[in-house]
Design an enzyme around this catalytic site. Structure first.
Site, PDB file in Angstrom:
ATOM      1  N   ARG A   1      36.173  16.035  50.146  1.00  0.00           N
ATOM      2  CA  ARG A   1      35.609  17.296  50.648  1.00  0.00           C
ATOM      3  C   ARG A   1      36.667  18.377  50.903  1.00  0.00           C
ATOM      4  NH1 ARG A   1      32.054  13.768  53.774  1.00  0.00           N
ATOM      5  NH2 ARG A   1      30.022  13.719  52.740  1.00  0.00           N
TER       6      ARG A   1
ATOM      7  N   LYS B   1      37.760  31.260  42.980  1.00  0.00           N
ATOM      8  CA  LYS B   1      36.859  30.672  41.989  1.00  0.00           C
ATOM      9  C   LYS B   1      37.559  29.528  41.264  1.00  0.00           C
ATOM     10  CE  LYS B   1      33.857  34.549  40.716  1.00  0.00           C
ATOM     11  NZ  LYS B   1      33.419  35.394  39.571  1.00  0.00           N
TER      12      LYS B   1
ATOM     13  N   GLU C   1      43.319  41.663  31.907  1.00  0.00           N
ATOM     14  CA  GLU C   1      42.671  41.672  33.225  1.00  0.00           C
ATOM     15  C   GLU C   1      43.174  42.842  34.075  1.00  0.00           C
ATOM     16  OE1 GLU C   1      40.177  40.110  34.375  1.00  0.00           O
ATOM     17  OE2 GLU C   1      39.953  38.236  33.239  1.00  0.00           O
TER      18      GLU C   1
ATOM     19  N   LYS D   1      41.982  43.151  43.556  1.00  0.00           N
ATOM     20  CA  LYS D   1      41.183  41.941  43.720  1.00  0.00           C
ATOM     21  C   LYS D   1      41.091  41.540  45.190  1.00  0.00           C
ATOM     22  CE  LYS D   1      39.985  37.612  41.610  1.00  0.00           C
ATOM     23  NZ  LYS D   1      40.223  36.667  40.511  1.00  0.00           N
TER      24      LYS D   1
ATOM     25  N   GLU E   1      30.649  36.664  45.781  1.00  0.00           N
ATOM     26  CA  GLU E   1      30.108  37.424  44.652  1.00  0.00           C
ATOM     27  C   GLU E   1      28.604  37.689  44.779  1.00  0.00           C
ATOM     28  OE1 GLU E   1      29.825  36.569  40.086  1.00  0.00           O
ATOM     29  OE2 GLU E   1      31.929  36.783  40.576  1.00  0.00           O
TER      30      GLU E   1
ATOM     31  N   ARG F   1      31.716  42.213  44.449  1.00  0.00           N
ATOM     32  CA  ARG F   1      32.671  41.427  43.671  1.00  0.00           C
ATOM     33  C   ARG F   1      32.265  41.330  42.204  1.00  0.00           C
ATOM     34  NH1 ARG F   1      35.667  35.640  45.121  1.00  0.00           N
ATOM     35  NH2 ARG F   1      36.691  35.449  43.112  1.00  0.00           N
TER      36      ARG F   1
ATOM     37  N   ASN G   1      33.699  41.412  37.017  1.00  0.00           N
ATOM     38  CA  ASN G   1      33.211  40.792  35.787  1.00  0.00           C
ATOM     39  C   ASN G   1      33.057  41.786  34.635  1.00  0.00           C
ATOM     40  OD1 ASN G   1      32.908  38.116  36.821  1.00  0.00           O
ATOM     41  ND2 ASN G   1      31.063  38.779  37.897  1.00  0.00           N
TER      42      ASN G   1
ATOM     43  N   HIS H   1      33.180  40.620  31.068  1.00  0.00           N
ATOM     44  CA  HIS H   1      33.203  39.160  31.066  1.00  0.00           C
ATOM     45  C   HIS H   1      31.930  38.509  30.523  1.00  0.00           C
ATOM     46  CE1 HIS H   1      36.854  39.625  33.316  1.00  0.00           C
ATOM     47  NE2 HIS H   1      37.010  38.323  33.442  1.00  0.00           N
TER      48      HIS H   1
ATOM     49  N   HIS I   1      32.639  35.978  27.808  1.00  0.00           N
ATOM     50  CA  HIS I   1      32.391  34.541  27.906  1.00  0.00           C
ATOM     51  C   HIS I   1      31.526  34.043  26.757  1.00  0.00           C
ATOM     52  CE1 HIS I   1      33.270  34.202  32.526  1.00  0.00           C
ATOM     53  NE2 HIS I   1      34.356  34.265  31.790  1.00  0.00           N
TER      54      HIS I   1
ATOM     55  N   HIS J   1      41.018  33.983  26.596  1.00  0.00           N
ATOM     56  CA  HIS J   1      40.078  34.594  27.540  1.00  0.00           C
ATOM     57  C   HIS J   1      40.235  36.113  27.589  1.00  0.00           C
ATOM     58  CE1 HIS J   1      37.743  35.260  31.182  1.00  0.00           C
ATOM     59  NE2 HIS J   1      38.788  35.855  31.723  1.00  0.00           N
TER      60      HIS J   1
END
Length: 341
Positions: free
Chosen positions: A113, A135, A177, A218, A228, A232, A236, A239, A243, A256
């Site tokens: 955990r 993330k 980015e 960021k 998000e 936030r 993206n 993205h 993606h 990427h």
């Protein structure tokens, strides 16, 4: 320099200093067990300098690229932690790019955990973007980042000296980015690329400025919206289609950042901004990807984590430095994907 990302239940120290990865214990005191997770692209000289700073450390290496973010590697790492009797108080260090950060962070977030976690990003992509924000994820059935969580590193060590071994394509891939960050939030950052995109390398006077500006953007956004739910989402930009391009090419043909760059071009309605982006990306030798399979792309977008029912949030930029969220029907993506770049 050093700053802190302040979150509801966590804090991440971010240290930006040349050579910092070679003397980690000057920044934190630790004498427990350490697992350093890295890949076969990282030079042994870098791995060695980190490994030998800890008395009770093990280095585990996976293959490089998105293929590393698999259930098989996730399971292998968990089993290794159990075998070595790691506790929650022991430490995982991610030593590598965004893929290693995602994989290591997800392992750290779920082992018993949650155990201690530190990141040493070694690519422009991870230093500029993915090393902060929390993330972490692995891929599932060709869908990028399909299984994941939010888990923040205690400390992020950003050392531009680790970028010296990057090939030019990797170096520019990560800088996309920062171009994105300039588009959505900081016109002055975007202008660095407009004026100096073809001059950038590890020794550029602009590189540290680009990294710092990008990370502060960021930091500001993540501190407002860690999970998000709203603002936030602007991170993206480019993205969703990016993606889909990655998944279309089996997560291995294009990097990427290259896919995000194309995603920014496809989604852009303002011709002047689109032309500026195109000029920047050409200077950075980013491949332009035309003739996307519309139906295949739409199917991947439907599995995007930002999709809800038949709708999805997209990020639009009509003026450099300003962005907004627009909720559209997924089928409306066809008009974007069908464009010629």
């Amino acid at each position: 320099m050093e700053f802190t990302v302040n979150l509801t239940d966590a804090k991440s120290r971010v240290i930006i200093e040349k050579g910092c990865y070679t003397h980690l214990k000057d920044y934190f005191d630790f004498d427990g067990k350490v697992m350093i997770i890295t890949d076969d692209n990282i030079p042994y000289s870098i791995k060695e300098k980190v490994l030998f700073q800890f008395e009770n450390a093990v280095l585990v290496q996976v293959e490089h690229g998105e293929i590393a973010k698999s259930f098989e590697n996730y399971k292998m790492l968990l089993e290794k932690l159990l075998e070595l009797d790691f506790s929650r108080k022991d430490l995982i260090i991610a030593l590598g790019g965004g893929v290693i950060g995602d994989l290591s962070g997800f392992v750290a977030s779920t082992y018993k955990r949650g155990c201690r976690f530190i990141s040493i990003p070694t690519t422009t992509l991870s230093q500029i973007d993915s090393s902060i924000g929390g993330k972490v994820a692995i891929n599932l059935n060709g869908i990028k980042n399909c299984v994941g969580s939010f888990y923040h590193p205690e400390i992020v060590f950003v050392d531009v000296e680790t970028l010296r071994t990057l090939e030019k394509r990797h170096f520019y891939n990560g800088l996309v980015e920062a171009v994105k960050a300039g588009c959505i939030k900081d016109k002055s950052l975007f202008e660095i690329f407009e004026n100096h995109a073809d001059e950038l390398d590890v020794d550029s006077i602009y590189l540290e400025q680009i990294i710092i500006k990008s990370l502060f953007i960021k930091k500001e956004v993540v501190e407002q919206d860690e999970k998000e739910k709203n603002i936030r989402k602007i991170l993206n930009y480019g993205h969703t289609i990016g993606h889909a391009i990655e998944s279309t090419y089996n997560l291995n043909e294009y990097y990427h950042g290259e896919c995000v760059a194309n995603g920014m071009l496809y989604i852009q309605d303002n011709e002047q901004i689109k032309n500026s982006l195109m000029n920047i990306f050409k200077k950075m030798e980013i491949p332009i990807i035309n003739n996307l399979d519309t139906e295949k792309s739409i199917n991947f977008i439907k599995n995007d984590k930002k999709a809800s029912g038949n709708k999805i949030d997209i990020i639009k930029v009509d003026e450099i430095g300003k962005s907004y969220i627009e909720n559209i029907e997924i089928d409306h993506f066809k008009k974007y994907i069908g464009r010629k770049l």
